[in-house]
Design a protein around this motif. Structure first.
Motif, PDB file in Angstrom:
ATOM      1  N   THR A  23       0.798  -1.228   0.000  1.00  0.00           N
ATOM      2  CA  THR A  23       0.000   0.000   0.000  1.00  0.00           C
ATOM      3  C   THR A  23       0.828   1.275   0.000  1.00  0.00           C
ATOM      4  O   THR A  23       0.333   2.344  -0.326  1.00  0.00           O
ATOM      5  N   ARG A  25       1.783   2.755   2.653  1.00  0.00           N
ATOM      6  CA  ARG A  25       1.444   3.507   3.862  1.00  0.00           C
ATOM      7  C   ARG A  25       2.297   3.056   5.037  1.00  0.00           C
ATOM      8  O   ARG A  25       2.795   1.938   5.071  1.00  0.00           O
ATOM      9  N   GLN A  62      -5.850   0.638   9.945  1.00  0.00           N
ATOM     10  CA  GLN A  62      -5.302   1.839   9.307  1.00  0.00           C
ATOM     11  C   GLN A  62      -4.162   2.422  10.129  1.00  0.00           C
ATOM     12  O   GLN A  62      -3.183   2.909   9.573  1.00  0.00           O
ATOM     13  N   ALA A  65      -0.869   0.597   9.448  1.00  0.00           N
ATOM     14  CA  ALA A  65      -0.818   0.375   7.998  1.00  0.00           C
ATOM     15  C   ALA A  65       0.530  -0.130   7.510  1.00  0.00           C
ATOM     16  O   ALA A  65       0.624  -0.714   6.436  1.00  0.00           O
TER      17      ALA A  65
END
Length: 84
Positions: A23, A25, A62, A65
């Protein structure tokens, strides 16, 4: 079911660690806690004097992450005491 709380390290979003290769992130600085009951989580939040807040599993994911799904699931297992 597993219940989560999050205690941010500061007022601003601060990130650490390597980026998640899938991702891109990174994880936020703070403390993720996991509980097997709502009562245990509520007690923990009350004892934190408002520093920790209730979060959903997706929000907890999240915040962490920088971890891949396997690593996140291992972290949750350790937090709830399922891994010895």
């Amino acid at each position: 079911m597993i219940y989560f709380s999050w205690a941010a390290d500061s007022q601003t979003e601060t990130f650490y660690g390597l980026s998640n290769p899938r991702t891109g992130r990174r994880s936020q600085v703070g403390v993720l806690s996991a509980f097997t009951s709502r009562k245990a989580r509520a007690t923990f939040i009350a004892q934190s004097q408002g520093i920790a807040v209730v979060v959903t599993r997706s929000y907890a994911r999240q915040m962490k992450a920088g971890l891949d799904d396997r690593a996140f699931n291992e972290l949750v297992a350790v937090l709830v005491g399922e891994v010895q």
